[in-house]
Write an enzyme that holds these catalytic residues in place. Sequence first.
Site, short mmCIF file in Angstrom:
data_model
loop_
_atom_site.label_atom_id
_atom_site.label_comp_id
_atom_site.label_asym_id
_atom_site.label_seq_id
_atom_site.Cartn_x
_atom_site.Cartn_y
_atom_site.Cartn_z
CB SER A 16 -29.60 37.70 34.48
OG SER A 16 -30.78 36.92 34.53
CB SER A 18 -33.11 33.90 34.64
OG SER A 18 -32.43 32.69 34.48
CB THR A 63 -26.87 31.19 37.92
OG1 THR A 63 -26.01 30.83 36.84
CG2 THR A 63 -26.57 32.61 38.39
CE LYS A 67 -26.47 26.50 37.96
NZ LYS A 67 -26.55 25.90 36.62
CD GLU A 79 -36.48 9.84 43.69
OE1 GLU A 79 -35.98 8.82 43.22
OE2 GLU A 79 -37.71 10.01 43.81
CG ASP A 104 -28.94 23.56 35.32
OD1 ASP A 104 -29.52 24.39 34.59
OD2 ASP A 104 -28.16 23.87 36.23
N GLY A 130 -21.51 22.83 39.71
CA GLY A 130 -22.89 22.35 39.85
C GLY A 130 -23.54 21.96 38.54
CE1 TYR A 208 -27.36 34.12 27.80
CE2 TYR A 208 -26.64 32.46 29.36
CZ TYR A 208 -27.11 33.73 29.10
OH TYR A 208 -27.31 34.61 30.14
N GLY A 229 -25.49 26.84 24.69
CA GLY A 229 -26.37 26.55 25.81
C GLY A 229 -27.72 27.23 25.80
#
Length: 247
Positions: A16, A18, A63, A67, A79, A104, A130, A208, A229
Amino acid sequence: MSRKQFGLVGKNISYSFSKKYFTERFQKDNTLDFTYENFDIQDIADFPKIIKNNPNLIGLNVTIPYKETVIPFLNGLSETAEKIGAVNVIKITKEGELIGHNSDNYGFKKALEPLLQPHHKKALILGTGGASKAVAFALEELGISSTFVSRKASERGINYEQINASTFDDYHIIINSTPLGTSPITDVFPAIPFEYFTTKHIAFDLIYNPAETQFLKKAKANGAIIKNGLEMLVNQAEKAWEIWNEF
Protein backbone atom coordinates in the site's frame (compact mmCIF):
# COMPACT_ATOMS: atom_id res chain seq x y z
CA MET A 1 -10.44 10.60 23.69
CA SER A 2 -9.66 7.84 21.16
CA ARG A 3 -7.53 8.62 18.14
CA LYS A 4 -9.43 9.13 14.91
CA GLN A 5 -8.75 6.48 12.33
CA PHE A 6 -8.44 6.26 8.54
CA GLY A 7 -7.70 3.23 6.41
CA LEU A 8 -7.51 1.42 3.10
CA VAL A 9 -9.87 -1.37 2.04
CA GLY A 10 -8.55 -3.77 -0.59
CA LYS A 11 -7.23 -7.25 -1.30
CA ASN A 12 -3.54 -8.18 -0.91
CA ILE A 13 -2.56 -4.59 -0.09
CA SER A 14 0.63 -5.02 1.93
CA TYR A 15 2.39 -2.90 -0.75
CA SER A 16 0.00 0.00 0.00
CA PHE A 17 1.03 3.48 -1.07
CA SER A 18 -1.77 5.01 0.99
CA LYS A 19 -0.70 3.75 4.41
CA LYS A 20 2.87 5.00 4.01
CA TYR A 21 1.73 8.31 2.51
CA PHE A 22 -0.83 9.21 5.18
CA THR A 23 1.21 7.85 8.10
CA GLU A 24 4.13 10.09 7.07
CA ARG A 25 1.73 13.00 6.62
CA PHE A 26 0.38 12.55 10.13
CA GLN A 27 3.89 12.21 11.60
CA LYS A 28 5.05 15.45 9.95
CA ASP A 29 2.15 17.45 11.37
CA ASN A 30 2.05 17.12 15.15
CA THR A 31 -1.47 18.54 15.25
CA LEU A 32 -2.83 15.48 13.40
CA ASP A 33 -3.42 12.76 16.00
CA PHE A 34 -4.65 10.16 13.52
CA THR A 35 -3.80 6.60 12.50
CA TYR A 36 -4.04 4.90 9.09
CA GLU A 37 -4.53 1.14 8.79
CA ASN A 38 -4.73 -1.43 6.02
CA PHE A 39 -7.95 -3.47 6.00
CA ASP A 40 -7.02 -6.42 3.82
CA ILE A 41 -10.13 -8.51 3.11
CA GLN A 42 -10.57 -11.47 0.79
CA ASP A 43 -14.25 -10.73 0.12
CA ILE A 44 -16.29 -7.51 0.11
CA ALA A 45 -18.85 -9.30 2.31
CA ASP A 46 -16.39 -8.67 5.17
CA PHE A 47 -16.63 -4.89 4.72
CA PRO A 48 -19.35 -4.34 7.39
CA LYS A 49 -17.07 -5.98 10.00
CA ILE A 50 -14.45 -3.25 9.37
CA ILE A 51 -17.01 -0.55 10.15
CA LYS A 52 -18.40 -2.42 13.19
CA ASN A 53 -14.98 -3.22 14.70
CA ASN A 54 -13.49 0.25 14.18
CA PRO A 55 -15.86 2.82 15.70
CA ASN A 56 -13.28 5.64 15.40
CA LEU A 57 -13.08 5.41 11.61
CA ILE A 58 -13.84 8.69 9.84
CA GLY A 59 -12.52 7.97 6.35
CA LEU A 60 -11.50 5.14 4.06
CA ASN A 61 -9.76 4.68 0.74
CA VAL A 62 -10.88 1.79 -1.46
CA THR A 63 -8.66 -0.02 -3.95
CA ILE A 64 -8.68 -3.06 -6.26
CA PRO A 65 -10.91 -5.07 -6.47
CA TYR A 66 -13.65 -3.35 -4.45
CA LYS A 67 -14.19 0.07 -6.05
CA GLU A 68 -17.50 -1.04 -7.55
CA THR A 69 -18.63 -3.84 -5.22
CA VAL A 70 -18.41 -1.62 -2.12
CA ILE A 71 -21.22 0.65 -3.40
CA PRO A 72 -24.18 -1.44 -2.09
CA PHE A 73 -22.76 -1.12 1.45
CA LEU A 74 -22.85 2.70 1.38
CA ASN A 75 -25.59 5.13 2.42
CA GLY A 76 -25.04 7.48 -0.51
CA LEU A 77 -22.75 8.64 -3.30
CA SER A 78 -21.39 12.00 -4.38
CA GLU A 79 -22.58 13.19 -7.76
CA THR A 80 -19.20 12.37 -9.32
CA ALA A 81 -19.00 8.86 -7.83
CA GLU A 82 -22.53 8.15 -9.03
CA LYS A 83 -21.69 9.25 -12.59
CA ILE A 84 -18.47 7.21 -12.63
CA GLY A 85 -19.98 4.13 -10.98
CA ALA A 86 -16.94 3.53 -8.78
CA VAL A 87 -15.75 4.66 -5.33
CA ASN A 88 -12.21 5.05 -4.01
CA VAL A 89 -12.95 7.36 -1.05
CA ILE A 90 -15.50 6.89 1.72
CA LYS A 91 -16.36 9.63 4.18
CA ILE A 92 -17.97 8.52 7.44
CA THR A 93 -20.18 11.30 8.78
CA LYS A 94 -20.75 12.21 12.43
CA GLU A 95 -24.10 10.44 12.11
CA GLY A 96 -22.32 7.26 11.01
CA GLU A 97 -23.38 7.42 7.37
CA LEU A 98 -20.99 6.11 4.71
CA ILE A 99 -20.79 8.40 1.68
CA GLY A 100 -18.86 7.24 -1.39
CA HIS A 101 -16.70 9.63 -3.42
CA ASN A 102 -14.25 9.33 -6.29
CA SER A 103 -10.91 11.15 -6.37
CA ASP A 104 -9.27 8.93 -9.01
CA ASN A 105 -10.68 11.04 -11.82
CA TYR A 106 -9.20 14.20 -10.29
CA GLY A 107 -5.83 12.52 -9.72
CA PHE A 108 -5.61 11.18 -13.26
CA LYS A 109 -6.78 14.38 -14.93
CA LYS A 110 -4.23 16.51 -13.07
CA ALA A 111 -1.40 14.07 -13.92
CA LEU A 112 -2.27 13.76 -17.62
CA GLU A 113 -3.08 17.39 -18.43
CA PRO A 114 0.54 18.71 -18.66
CA LEU A 115 1.37 16.09 -21.32
CA LEU A 116 -1.48 16.92 -23.68
CA GLN A 117 -0.95 18.40 -27.12
CA PRO A 118 -3.57 19.41 -29.72
CA HIS A 119 -3.43 16.05 -31.53
CA HIS A 120 -4.31 14.09 -28.37
CA LYS A 121 -8.00 13.68 -29.13
CA LYS A 122 -8.68 9.98 -28.52
CA ALA A 123 -7.61 7.45 -25.89
CA LEU A 124 -7.58 3.69 -25.50
CA ILE A 125 -8.17 2.48 -21.95
CA LEU A 126 -6.79 -1.00 -21.33
CA GLY A 127 -8.99 -2.69 -18.73
CA THR A 128 -12.55 -2.18 -17.54
CA GLY A 129 -12.34 -2.09 -13.72
CA GLY A 130 -13.27 0.71 -11.33
CA ALA A 131 -10.17 2.79 -12.06
CA SER A 132 -10.84 2.67 -15.80
CA LYS A 133 -14.26 4.25 -15.26
CA ALA A 134 -12.70 7.19 -13.41
CA VAL A 135 -10.14 7.57 -16.21
CA ALA A 136 -12.90 7.65 -18.85
CA PHE A 137 -14.78 10.28 -16.84
CA ALA A 138 -11.66 12.47 -16.56
CA LEU A 139 -10.93 12.14 -20.28
CA GLU A 140 -14.48 13.22 -21.08
CA GLU A 141 -13.98 16.31 -18.91
CA LEU A 142 -10.84 17.06 -20.94
CA GLY A 143 -12.75 16.71 -24.22
CA ILE A 144 -10.98 13.46 -25.13
CA SER A 145 -13.06 10.51 -26.37
CA SER A 146 -12.14 7.05 -25.14
CA THR A 147 -12.62 3.39 -25.98
CA PHE A 148 -12.21 0.51 -23.54
CA VAL A 149 -10.14 -2.55 -24.39
CA SER A 150 -10.86 -5.88 -22.73
CA ARG A 151 -10.60 -9.57 -23.54
CA LYS A 152 -14.10 -9.47 -25.06
CA ALA A 153 -15.47 -6.76 -27.32
CA SER A 154 -18.55 -4.90 -26.06
CA GLU A 155 -20.79 -1.96 -26.93
CA ARG A 156 -18.33 0.41 -25.28
CA GLY A 157 -15.10 -1.26 -26.33
CA ILE A 158 -12.96 -3.55 -28.42
CA ASN A 159 -10.83 -6.60 -27.66
CA TYR A 160 -7.04 -6.80 -27.76
CA GLU A 161 -7.00 -8.70 -31.07
CA GLN A 162 -8.65 -5.73 -32.80
CA ILE A 163 -5.77 -3.33 -32.05
CA ASN A 164 -3.58 -2.74 -35.10
CA ALA A 165 -1.55 -0.02 -36.87
CA SER A 166 -4.64 1.97 -37.83
CA THR A 167 -5.79 1.93 -34.19
CA PHE A 168 -2.54 3.63 -33.20
CA ASP A 169 -3.00 6.14 -36.03
CA ASP A 170 -6.37 7.03 -34.55
CA TYR A 171 -5.64 6.85 -30.81
CA HIS A 172 -2.64 8.78 -29.47
CA ILE A 173 -3.16 8.13 -25.75
CA ILE A 174 -2.90 4.55 -24.45
CA ILE A 175 -3.69 4.03 -20.76
CA ASN A 176 -3.01 0.82 -18.84
CA SER A 177 -5.61 0.51 -16.07
CA THR A 178 -5.04 -3.24 -15.66
CA PRO A 179 -2.87 -4.62 -12.82
CA LEU A 180 -0.55 -6.33 -15.36
CA GLY A 181 3.05 -5.52 -14.49
CA THR A 182 2.51 -4.59 -10.84
CA SER A 183 5.26 -5.65 -8.42
CA PRO A 184 6.18 -8.41 -7.65
CA ILE A 185 5.09 -9.88 -11.04
CA THR A 186 6.82 -7.26 -13.18
CA ASP A 187 7.59 -9.22 -16.36
CA VAL A 188 4.02 -9.18 -17.73
CA PHE A 189 2.28 -6.53 -19.84
CA PRO A 190 -0.91 -6.00 -21.86
CA ALA A 191 -0.98 -7.79 -25.21
CA ILE A 192 -0.86 -4.84 -27.60
CA PRO A 193 1.39 -4.22 -30.66
CA PHE A 194 3.97 -1.91 -29.07
CA GLU A 195 5.78 -1.43 -32.39
CA TYR A 196 3.10 1.06 -33.43
CA PHE A 197 3.88 3.56 -30.66
CA THR A 198 5.48 6.79 -31.95
CA THR A 199 6.69 10.12 -30.58
CA LYS A 200 3.10 11.36 -31.00
CA HIS A 201 1.80 8.89 -28.42
CA ILE A 202 1.36 9.10 -24.65
CA ALA A 203 1.62 5.83 -22.70
CA PHE A 204 0.18 6.25 -19.20
CA ASP A 205 0.31 3.41 -16.66
CA LEU A 206 -1.79 3.64 -13.50
CA ILE A 207 0.77 1.33 -11.85
CA TYR A 208 3.44 3.09 -9.77
CA ASN A 209 5.47 0.10 -8.54
CA PRO A 210 7.69 -0.53 -10.41
CA ALA A 211 8.26 3.05 -11.55
CA GLU A 212 8.76 1.82 -15.13
CA THR A 213 6.62 -1.17 -16.07
CA GLN A 214 7.20 -3.34 -19.12
CA PHE A 215 4.27 -1.48 -20.71
CA LEU A 216 6.09 1.84 -20.25
CA LYS A 217 9.51 0.48 -21.26
CA LYS A 218 8.18 -0.97 -24.49
CA ALA A 219 6.25 2.20 -25.36
CA LYS A 220 9.29 4.39 -24.57
CA ALA A 221 11.51 2.24 -26.79
CA ASN A 222 9.34 3.37 -29.70
CA GLY A 223 9.46 7.05 -28.77
CA ALA A 224 6.28 7.48 -26.72
CA ILE A 225 5.97 9.99 -23.89
CA ILE A 226 5.49 7.91 -20.74
CA LYS A 227 4.12 8.47 -17.24
CA ASN A 228 3.44 6.14 -14.33
CA GLY A 229 0.69 6.36 -11.72
CA LEU A 230 2.60 7.94 -8.83
CA GLU A 231 1.55 11.54 -9.46
CA MET A 232 -2.04 10.39 -9.95
CA LEU A 233 -1.90 8.61 -6.58
CA VAL A 234 -0.54 11.66 -4.77
CA ASN A 235 -3.18 13.87 -6.40
CA GLN A 236 -6.04 11.54 -5.51
CA ALA A 237 -4.75 11.12 -1.95
CA GLU A 238 -4.71 14.90 -1.43
CA LYS A 239 -8.22 15.11 -2.86
CA ALA A 240 -9.32 12.33 -0.47
CA TRP A 241 -7.90 14.32 2.45
CA GLU A 242 -9.86 17.35 1.26
CA ILE A 243 -13.08 15.27 1.07
CA TRP A 244 -12.60 13.87 4.57
CA ASN A 245 -12.12 17.35 5.97
CA GLU A 246 -15.17 18.96 4.34
CA PHE A 247 -17.80 19.92 6.87
